[in-house]
Scaffold this motif. Structure first.
Motif, short mmCIF file in Angstrom:
data_model
loop_
_atom_site.label_atom_id
_atom_site.label_comp_id
_atom_site.label_asym_id
_atom_site.label_seq_id
_atom_site.Cartn_x
_atom_site.Cartn_y
_atom_site.Cartn_z
N SER A 69 0.84 -1.21 0.00
CA SER A 69 0.00 0.00 0.00
C SER A 69 0.87 1.25 0.00
O SER A 69 0.57 2.23 -0.70
CB SER A 69 -0.92 0.00 1.23
N PHE A 70 1.96 1.22 0.78
CA PHE A 70 2.86 2.37 0.82
C PHE A 70 3.52 2.57 -0.54
O PHE A 70 3.61 3.70 -1.05
CB PHE A 70 3.93 2.18 1.89
N ALA A 71 4.00 1.48 -1.14
CA ALA A 71 4.64 1.58 -2.46
C ALA A 71 3.65 2.11 -3.48
O ALA A 71 4.01 2.93 -4.34
CB ALA A 71 5.16 0.21 -2.89
N SER A 72 2.40 1.67 -3.39
CA SER A 72 1.36 2.14 -4.31
C SER A 72 1.14 3.65 -4.14
O SER A 72 0.97 4.37 -5.13
CB SER A 72 0.05 1.39 -4.06
N VAL A 158 12.46 3.31 -3.48
CA VAL A 158 11.64 2.65 -2.47
C VAL A 158 11.79 1.14 -2.60
O VAL A 158 11.76 0.59 -3.70
CB VAL A 158 10.15 3.06 -2.59
N VAL A 159 12.01 0.48 -1.47
CA VAL A 159 12.11 -0.98 -1.40
C VAL A 159 10.92 -1.49 -0.59
O VAL A 159 10.63 -0.96 0.48
CB VAL A 159 13.43 -1.43 -0.74
N SER A 167 11.11 -11.79 0.29
CA SER A 167 11.50 -11.30 -1.03
C SER A 167 11.11 -9.82 -1.16
O SER A 167 10.09 -9.39 -0.61
CB SER A 167 10.82 -12.12 -2.13
N THR A 168 11.93 -9.07 -1.86
CA THR A 168 11.68 -7.62 -1.99
C THR A 168 11.74 -7.19 -3.45
O THR A 168 12.26 -7.89 -4.31
CB THR A 168 12.71 -6.81 -1.19
N ALA A 169 11.18 -6.02 -3.69
CA ALA A 169 11.26 -5.38 -5.01
C ALA A 169 11.65 -3.93 -4.79
O ALA A 169 11.39 -3.35 -3.73
CB ALA A 169 9.93 -5.47 -5.74
N THR A 170 12.30 -3.34 -5.76
CA THR A 170 12.78 -1.96 -5.65
C THR A 170 12.29 -1.12 -6.82
O THR A 170 12.34 -1.57 -7.97
CB THR A 170 14.32 -1.92 -5.62
#
Length: 316
Positions: A69-72, A158-159, A167-170
């Motif tokens: 939600s934060f990344a969005s 942002v990660v 698992s992460t995305a950047t």
């Protein structure tokens, strides 16, 4: 059966039945009041252990969903800013094109210079204001890291976590896309510098001069009308590439958010299957046990009264 005042077998049997019924009744009443057939480890060690692990996963998935939600939010804010910047760049192109109609008038060119610089200042302002909780994708990594709080900005990428296993995305700083769009600017203190449109910044890191005209109303060194228009068109192309990248990230995050919510729902349903009581069955069981309790109490009362019958044998 012999009669004895020392051993009342009937009373013993009735008491055992009552105690067993009381134990079952207590468990059923607990299930009815809590709505759970497994409320603690004593109810079912295996089911309670599995449910506890699944509850941990539910909490973890909740944190994953919050990160998505934060990344969005970051992407949405950045995308809105990028679209607004494209609108301002259209104004810049119009202003730059009018330079060709006023090449013989230093006064007119000086006014156009002020107009273009004003547009560039708007672009830098929009870019630096596209900040969410310290994250801004439209400023350079160097600007964010060297000052520590460049206009409230502490990170230029942002990660976010995408799964329970960590698992992460950047989403990287978008200046990388601008640099790969054919713009040869060597300065990236602000977005307009990275886009090759401004030549200097003021104390607020906003454009103070554009790369096309001087304050005296003449073309900057090495600048022609054709090269100026081409520079603005490259900037528009670069920002279009930025919006494309943001659009793809929006889709990726939306898909992961949908899947994350499905995972959370499935885990919740799994815990419910292990621990939730069937309230209709428990209701029927409660009525049955209450009846059995009443009968057991009555039986115990009758059994206890049997020893009194011995007195009648000694009456004359």
């Amino acid at each position: 059966m012999s009669l004895s005042i020392n051993t009342n077998t009937s009373a013993m049997v009735a008491l055992e039945t009552l105690n067993a019924t009381q134990t079952q009744l207590s468990a059923t009443e607990n299930a009815v009041s809590t709505g759970k057939k497994v409320a603690n480890a004593s109810d079912s060690p295996a089911a309670f252990g599995i449910a506890s692990q699944m509850n941990g996963n539910i909490a973890g998935q909740g944190a994953v969903n919050d990160g998505l939600s934060f990344a969005s939010t970051v992407v949405s804010s950045t995308n809105s800013a990028a679209n607004q910047i494209l609108s301002v760049l259209a104004e810049v192109q119009a202003a730059v094109t009018t330079m060709g109609n006023n090449q013989g008038s230093t006064t007119s060119l000086a006014q156009i210079n002020t107009e273009i610089t004003g547009y560039l200042k708007q672009i830098d302002t929009i870019a630096t204001n596209a900040t969410t909780n310290g994250v801004n994708l439209l400023v350079s990594s160097a600007s964010a890291s060297t000052s520590g709080s460049f206009n409230g900005i502490t990170a230029a990428s942002v990660v976010y976590v995408t799964g329970l296993q960590g698992s992460t995305a950047t989403i990287n700083n978008l200046f990388n896309i601008i640099r790969s769009s054919g713009i040869t600017s060597t300065s990236s203190g602000s977005l307009t510098e990275a886009l090759g449109l401004s030549s200097s910044l003021d104390g607020d890191s906003l454009a103070s001069n554009n790369a096309f005209l001087t304050t005296t109303g003449s073309f900057a060194s090495g600048v022609t009308l054709t090269s100026a228009i081409a520079a603005v068109q490259k900037a528009i192309t670069a920002m279009t590439n930025v919006t494309s990248e943001l659009g793809q990230n929006t889709k990726n995050i939306a898909n992961m958010t949908t899947f994350g919510q499905t995972v959370s729902d499935n885990l919740t349903a799994g815990v419910g299957a292990l621990t939730d009581a069937d309230m209709s069955a428990e209701s029927a069981k409660l009525t049955s046990l209450q009846t059995k309790q009443s009968l057991a109490i009555k039986s115990l009362s009758i059994a206890n009264g049997q020893s009194q019958n011995i007195l009648s044998l000694f009456q004359s």
